[in-house]
Design an enzyme around this catalytic site. Sequence first.
Site, PDB file in Angstrom:
ATOM      1  N   GLY A 188       0.612   1.644  -3.850  1.00  0.00           N
ATOM      2  CA  GLY A 188      -0.907   2.016  -3.481  1.00  0.00           C
ATOM      3  C   GLY A 188      -1.799   0.946  -3.509  1.00  0.00           C
ATOM      4  O   GLY A 188      -3.076   1.252  -3.940  1.00  0.00           O
ATOM      5  N   SER A 246       0.615  -1.198  -0.147  1.00  0.00           N
ATOM      6  CA  SER A 246       0.137   0.074   0.172  1.00  0.00           C
ATOM      7  C   SER A 246       0.865   1.125  -0.049  1.00  0.00           C
ATOM      8  O   SER A 246       0.214   2.473  -0.152  1.00  0.00           O
ATOM      9  CB  SER A 246      -0.895  -0.218   1.223  1.00  0.00           C
ATOM     10  OG  SER A 246      -0.225  -0.427   2.402  1.00  0.00           O
ATOM     11  N   CYS A 247       2.278   0.935   0.240  1.00  0.00           N
ATOM     12  CA  CYS A 247       2.885   2.234   0.095  1.00  0.00           C
ATOM     13  C   CYS A 247       3.277   2.655  -1.287  1.00  0.00           C
ATOM     14  O   CYS A 247       2.729   1.954  -2.243  1.00  0.00           O
ATOM     15  CB  CYS A 247       4.554   1.894   0.467  1.00  0.00           C
ATOM     16  SG  CYS A 247       4.537   1.479   2.224  1.00  0.00           S
ATOM     17  N   VAL A 248       3.690   4.136  -1.446  1.00  0.00           N
ATOM     18  CA  VAL A 248       3.680   4.501  -2.732  1.00  0.00           C
ATOM     19  C   VAL A 248       5.149   4.904  -2.988  1.00  0.00           C
ATOM     20  O   VAL A 248       5.645   5.942  -2.231  1.00  0.00           O
ATOM     21  CB  VAL A 248       2.775   5.961  -3.009  1.00  0.00           C
ATOM     22  CG1 VAL A 248       3.052   6.605  -4.357  1.00  0.00           C
ATOM     23  CG2 VAL A 248       1.216   5.294  -2.966  1.00  0.00           C
TER      24      VAL A 248
END
Lengths: 209, 169
Positions: free
Chosen positions: B94, B28-30
């Site tokens: 994401g 979910s990190c960008v």
Amino acid sequence: MTAKEGSASLSAIQIDALREVGNIGAGNAAIALSQMVDKKVDLSVPKASLQPLVCIPELVGGPETPVAGVYLNIAGDCSGSILLLLEKESAESLAALMVPHDLAAGAEMGVVKRSALQETGSILSGAYLSALGQLTGLFFKPSVPGFAMDMAGAIMDYVLVDLGSAEEHVLVVETDFTVSGVKILGHLILFPDLGTLATILQRLGVPLE
Amino acid sequence: MSEVVNVGVAELKTGSNSCVLASFGLGSCVAVAMFDPFKKIAGLAHVMLPESRGKEPPEGANGKFADLAVPTLVEELCQIGARRNRLKCKIIGGAQMFEIPGVQKRESSLGPPAHIGARNVEAVKNELEKLRIPLIGEDTGGNYGRTVKFDSSTGEVEVSSINHRRTVL
């Protein structure tokens, strides 16, 4: 591993207590799993340790290693989350044992197998939590599990964000299980919310200083 | 082979001299990949959460919050010689890794985690718009993890994953 390396400030006796919880949980889980797959299941907990959060992907071979992850939240007297990580091969052999005739073709794992693994994660975490509950007198309520099969790093990064504020160290219980002669290695990881670990250790009679 | 610099969760790193900035296993990190194509200077931020809400990021975690990471990235790139009006950006990641059926997250300031990937993407885009930095490439969303390799000499971003085709942005 000695109590000092990577284990924050836990003493050997505290680690032992947590591993004992793991052993009792493993006993419960073996019975449940064996009923589910209708095969003999041996389960053991060779190791329990506290590890820094950031090191978790390394346990299963690095952030890009494909793994199966079953993740659930814990509510009740203490809160936190549990993640079961299985290396891809282990996950595949376990799934094949449980679902011998999967109709889904191709490289991707079929829905039935994924669901079987999700259920395994649920059983293992439930067994561990109920052992923890019996020994501490605390009540833990696990949520319905989520399942993902992907890079270890990507799974961890979801968990990190979900945790928000949590202890920097997490409890890692290695589980070794053998189902009809096939050896499967998994990591059951307990992510305690702030304060949860202290409560658990106090109830186990080995409080933090 | 150029030097590969690993940008871990919440980190922010810049580089030139044809280095490759990489983030492995983004969920979910960008990853915010910004560069000056003329000077061949590049920076990568591994954003974890959308808003800092007045919190200072911990030491060595300048990339943690989208609202702080983007301006910091611009500043650091300019410090090593990039020109602000030449900066361009690409974003990757994401994803939503887990679907936990029927469960609302326990009380948390972060809100339901189900949307965190999308919120990270949104927050980064807002910041880019505020700073008027053109977004020229994007590979976001979905439910799978990605690895990003960002070549500072070309500005090319290679995105790989387990079950999806490798793409170059």
